[in-house]
Write an enzyme that holds these catalytic residues in place. Structure first.
Site, PDB file in Angstrom:
ATOM      1  N   HIS A  39       5.877   7.367  -0.133  1.00 42.57           N
ATOM      2  CA  HIS A  39       5.709   6.366   0.930  1.00 42.57           C
ATOM      3  C   HIS A  39       4.312   6.510   1.538  1.00 42.57           C
ATOM      4  CE1 HIS A  39       7.665   4.410   4.742  1.00 42.57           C
ATOM      5  NE2 HIS A  39       6.546   3.791   4.370  1.00 42.57           N
ATOM      6  N   LEU A  86       5.131  -3.665   0.964  1.00 41.28           N
ATOM      7  CA  LEU A  86       5.879  -4.271   2.050  1.00 41.28           C
ATOM      8  C   LEU A  86       5.058  -4.254   3.336  1.00 41.28           C
ATOM      9  CD1 LEU A  86       8.719  -5.018   3.443  1.00 41.28           C
ATOM     10  CD2 LEU A  86       8.921  -2.550   3.776  1.00 41.28           C
ATOM     11  N   VAL A 100       0.479  -1.807   5.713  1.00 41.31           N
ATOM     12  CA  VAL A 100       1.210  -2.121   4.488  1.00 41.31           C
ATOM     13  C   VAL A 100       1.813  -0.830   3.952  1.00 41.31           C
ATOM     14  CG1 VAL A 100       1.025  -3.041   2.146  1.00 41.31           C
ATOM     15  CG2 VAL A 100      -0.354  -4.047   3.988  1.00 41.31           C
ATOM     16  N   HIS A 101       3.092  -0.882   3.633  1.00 43.10           N
ATOM     17  CA  HIS A 101       3.786   0.254   3.029  1.00 43.10           C
ATOM     18  C   HIS A 101       3.759   0.077   1.520  1.00 43.10           C
ATOM     19  CE1 HIS A 101       5.718   1.352   6.898  1.00 43.10           C
ATOM     20  NE2 HIS A 101       5.671   0.051   7.104  1.00 43.10           N
ATOM     21  N   VAL A 102       3.372   1.125   0.815  1.00 42.69           N
ATOM     22  CA  VAL A 102       3.446   1.152  -0.645  1.00 42.69           C
ATOM     23  C   VAL A 102       4.405   2.294  -0.963  1.00 42.69           C
ATOM     24  CG1 VAL A 102       2.176   1.346  -2.804  1.00 42.69           C
ATOM     25  CG2 VAL A 102       1.039   0.371  -0.782  1.00 42.69           C
TER      26      VAL A 102
END
Length: 111
Positions: A39, A86, A100-102
Site C-alpha cells: 500500500h 484508487l 492516490v493509493h497504489v
C-alpha cells in the site's frame, strides 16, 4: 497537528516515512497504516484539495503526480502480478489533500 496529514507531517518530514519516490513535486511512500499487503500513497507536494477540485493551475502538478503513480503501479504490477489505483473523494477522503493509493494483495487486518 491539523487535518491534512500530507501538508502537516508527510511532506515536511519524509524521514519519518518509508519513501519510495521523492522529487521537487511529488512524494510517494508506504502507507503508515496499510490497508492492503502492499500500500503506497502518492501525493503532490503542493496542496490540491482533491481530484474534483483540480483546476488549470494544477495541471503540471497533476501530470507529475500521475507519472509517479504510473511508475509505482508498474513496479508493483511487475513485482506482485497486479496493482490497483484508487483516490477517494468527499466523505471518503479522510485527508483533504489529493492523494492516490497504489495497492496490491489482500486486505490487512485492521484491528
Amino acid at each position: 497537528m491539523g487535518t491534512d496529514f500530507y501538508c502537516d507531517v508527510a511532506i515536511p518530514h519524509p524521514e519519518r516515512l518509508h519513501v519510495v519516490h521523492e522529487d521537487e513535486h511529488v512524494l510517494a511512500f508506504h502507507h503508515t497504516r496499510p490497508f492492503w499487503e502492499v500500500h503506497i500513497v502518492v501525493v503532490p507536494k503542493r496542496h490540491i484539495g482533491s481530484l474534483t477540485t483540480v483546476g488549470a493551475d494544477d495541471e503540471d502538478d497533476v501530470r507529475r503526480l500521475l507519472g509517479v503513480v504510473q511508475a509505482v503501479a508498474r513496479n508493483i504490477e511487475l513485482e506482485h502480478g497486479a496493482a490497483a489505483v484508487l483516490t477517494n473523494l468527499g466523505a471518503y477522503q479522510d485527508s483533504k489533500h489529493l492523494h492516490v493509493h497504489v495497492h496490491s494483495g489482500g486486505r490487512r487486518d485492521q484491528r
